[in-house]
Design an enzyme around this catalytic site. Structure first.
Site, short mmCIF file in Angstrom:
data_model
loop_
_atom_site.label_atom_id
_atom_site.label_comp_id
_atom_site.label_asym_id
_atom_site.label_seq_id
_atom_site.Cartn_x
_atom_site.Cartn_y
_atom_site.Cartn_z
N SER A 1 -7.04 -8.09 -15.27
CA SER A 1 -6.79 -6.84 -16.13
C SER A 1 -7.85 -6.10 -16.06
O SER A 1 -8.34 -6.67 -16.59
CB SER A 1 -5.12 -6.59 -16.24
OG SER A 1 -5.61 -5.30 -17.19
N LYS B 1 -4.37 -11.89 -17.85
CA LYS B 1 -3.76 -11.32 -16.53
C LYS B 1 -4.82 -12.39 -15.75
O LYS B 1 -5.74 -12.23 -15.39
CB LYS B 1 -3.29 -10.74 -16.40
CG LYS B 1 -2.42 -9.50 -17.52
CD LYS B 1 -1.92 -8.43 -16.51
CE LYS B 1 -1.44 -8.50 -15.97
NZ LYS B 1 -1.05 -7.47 -15.16
N ASN C 1 -3.14 -12.23 -12.15
CA ASN C 1 -2.12 -11.04 -11.18
C ASN C 1 -2.24 -12.31 -9.55
O ASN C 1 -3.43 -12.78 -9.44
CB ASN C 1 -2.57 -9.90 -11.07
CG ASN C 1 -2.17 -9.48 -11.91
OD1 ASN C 1 -1.24 -9.47 -12.91
ND2 ASN C 1 -3.11 -8.14 -12.33
N ARG D 1 8.38 5.99 34.97
CA ARG D 1 7.83 6.69 34.00
C ARG D 1 7.11 7.40 33.08
O ARG D 1 8.12 8.38 33.03
CB ARG D 1 6.03 6.86 35.05
CG ARG D 1 5.84 5.90 36.21
CD ARG D 1 4.61 4.81 36.02
NE ARG D 1 3.12 5.68 35.34
CZ ARG D 1 2.56 5.22 35.85
NH1 ARG D 1 2.84 5.89 37.26
NH2 ARG D 1 1.30 5.90 35.03
#
Length: 448
Positions: free
Chosen positions: A278, A284, A286, A317
């Protein structure tokens, strides 16, 4: 300059795989147009439908290096479709107007659809390779942690003990079903198109079905029983298949990111210096790959739904639904390639903390063994009564902050039927893993 996540120089290799981007690139798509026109001329020359000299000249000039991209872009914008623009360039490069025999009896959608199928074949081959690698990684984890206890969870609450190998094997079984689905759908979806204006090949007076058969053989595709210009179930099936695969990858990402929570800390994505850090919180870690998987599969599901919308086509079509596929098909393949790549990265380097898994089982002071205790007491006092009694004793254990086994030992309706040793055995997670190991072995044995 790239403007989408898939083609981004910054994000492209995180949200997709370069191999899959190549499959759906302008260059490969145009190369497929040329492959089809080359094969068509070759087959029709052999059948005598067009002059052999013309066929040889067309084959010689179906070369990607001869494409003028600026002209192709301008002509496509003018007409709305690129096929005529490609045919114009082939024709112009051929001598003595022999290129006039190029695209003989075909219509734009024949070439476009068949090219898309050729691209799907290449894309599905990459998906198959990734599924095989993911399956192998899950199998290795299932085998290694066959007998490693971890708490099972229900509604995000601790349930009963399982093993981490069982957890991996249950996901592996789903991945192996996807591998089976892929083999089953190939004969249906890897089917070319050559029908002409309304699908009846009215443009060819002779050799129509022979041309169709020869063309598909040359391209290695299934010959259709009937034209499918506006019957698009096969394309939608591929989208649905990729959506199902995405759901399984999302399951993996969901469990990993929940098990990476600080309070849980049982497994982690592979470590790399700085990965998942972070900008404000240095501690952290993550779950980066999980986040990309979640985003990719969510958007891919919307593309799967769009491909089903494209099935609602008018007459022989269509007026618009077909073009939905041009947008959604490349993107669902590219997004899924990114999710598959991130999943491989996670599973091949997954960090597993078996000690923490056991510690988490023990944080409830044995309450997670209440089912085993209930079933153990059932033969003596009845299952329903045992349920209500153990429920009350669990509440007491919580209120007193004491191990459940100690509460059980002290209760007269319990200790008159079972010993402390029996209660210890009932409250030991290792004794209450059910048939987890047997089920892991069954999944591993069933792999093909």
């Amino acid at each position: 300059m790239a403007s989408t996540i898939i083609d981004s120089r910054i994000f492209g290799d995180m949200f997709s795989d370069a191999r899959m981007r190549d499959v759906w690139s302008d260059e490969n798509r145009t190369a497929k147009y040329l492959d089809i026109e080359r094969a068509l001329a070759k087959v029709q020359g052999e059948l005598g439908i067009i002059p052999k000299e013309a066929a040889d000249e067309i084959v010689r000039n179906c070369n990607l290096s001869q494409i003028d991209w600026a002209k192709l872009k301008a002509k496509t914008e003018q007409i709305g479709y690129p096929i005529i623009a490609v045919v114009n360039q082939i024709n112009a490069n051929c001598r003595d107007k022999l290129g006039e025999y190029c695209h003989w009896g075909a219509t734009t959608q024949d070439i476009t659809d068949t090219a898309a199928v050729l691209q799907m074949r290449e894309g599905l081959a990459l998906v198959e390779q990734d599924l095989n690698e993911i399956g192998d990684a899950l199998a290795a984890l299932a085998k290694k942690y066959r007998d490693t206890p971890v708490i099972g969870r229900s509604n995000l609450q601790q349930a009963t003990p399982i093993t981490f190998g069982y957890k991996m094997a249950s996901i592996l079984a789903g991945i192996d079903r996807h591998r089976e689905r892929l083999q089953q759908l190939k004969p249906r979806v890897l089917m070319g198109e050559f029908g002409g204006a309304s699908g009846t090949l009215s443009s060819l007076e002779k050799g129509a079905m022979e041309t169709q058969a020869g063309l598909m053989k040359e391209l290695g595709l299934v010959q259709p029983l009937i034209s499918w210009h506006t019957v698009r179930d096969t394309i939608a099936e591929v989208g649905a298949f990729l959506g199902l695969v995405g759901g399984s990858l999302g399951k993996i990402a969901m469990d990993v990111k929940l098990m990476m929570q600080t309070e849980v800390a049982e497994v982690f994505e592979p470590f790399a210096p700085g990965r998942g850090s972070s900008s404000t919180m240095p501690q952290k870690r993550n779950p980066i790959s999980c986040l990309y998987i979640h985003a990719n599969i969510s958007v891919a599901r919307q593309h799967a739904a769009a491909l089903m919308d494209a099935m609602v086509a008018d007459h022989e079509r269509s007026t618009g639904p077909w073009e939905i596929e041009w947008v959604s098909l490349p993107e669902i393949f590219c997004l899924m390639s990114g999710a598959l790549k991130q999943t491989k990265f996670i599973l091949k380097g997954l960090e597993v903390d078996a000690t923490r898994m056991r510690a988490n089982i023990d944080i409830t002071n044995g309450l997670v063994m209440s089912e085993a205790v209930m079933m153990g007491l059932g033969p003596y006092i009845g299952r329903e009564y045992a349920h209500d009694l153990v429920y009350d004793l669990c509440r007491q254990a919580l209120a007193d902050n004491r191990p459940l086994v100690e509460i059980l030992v002290d209760h007269p309706e319990v200790n008159k039927h079972v010993t402390r040793a029996q209660l210890d055995a009932m409250c030991d997670p290792a004794n209450n893993l059910g048939q987890a190991g047997v089920m892991v072995d069954r999944v591993l044995a069933a792999r093909r």
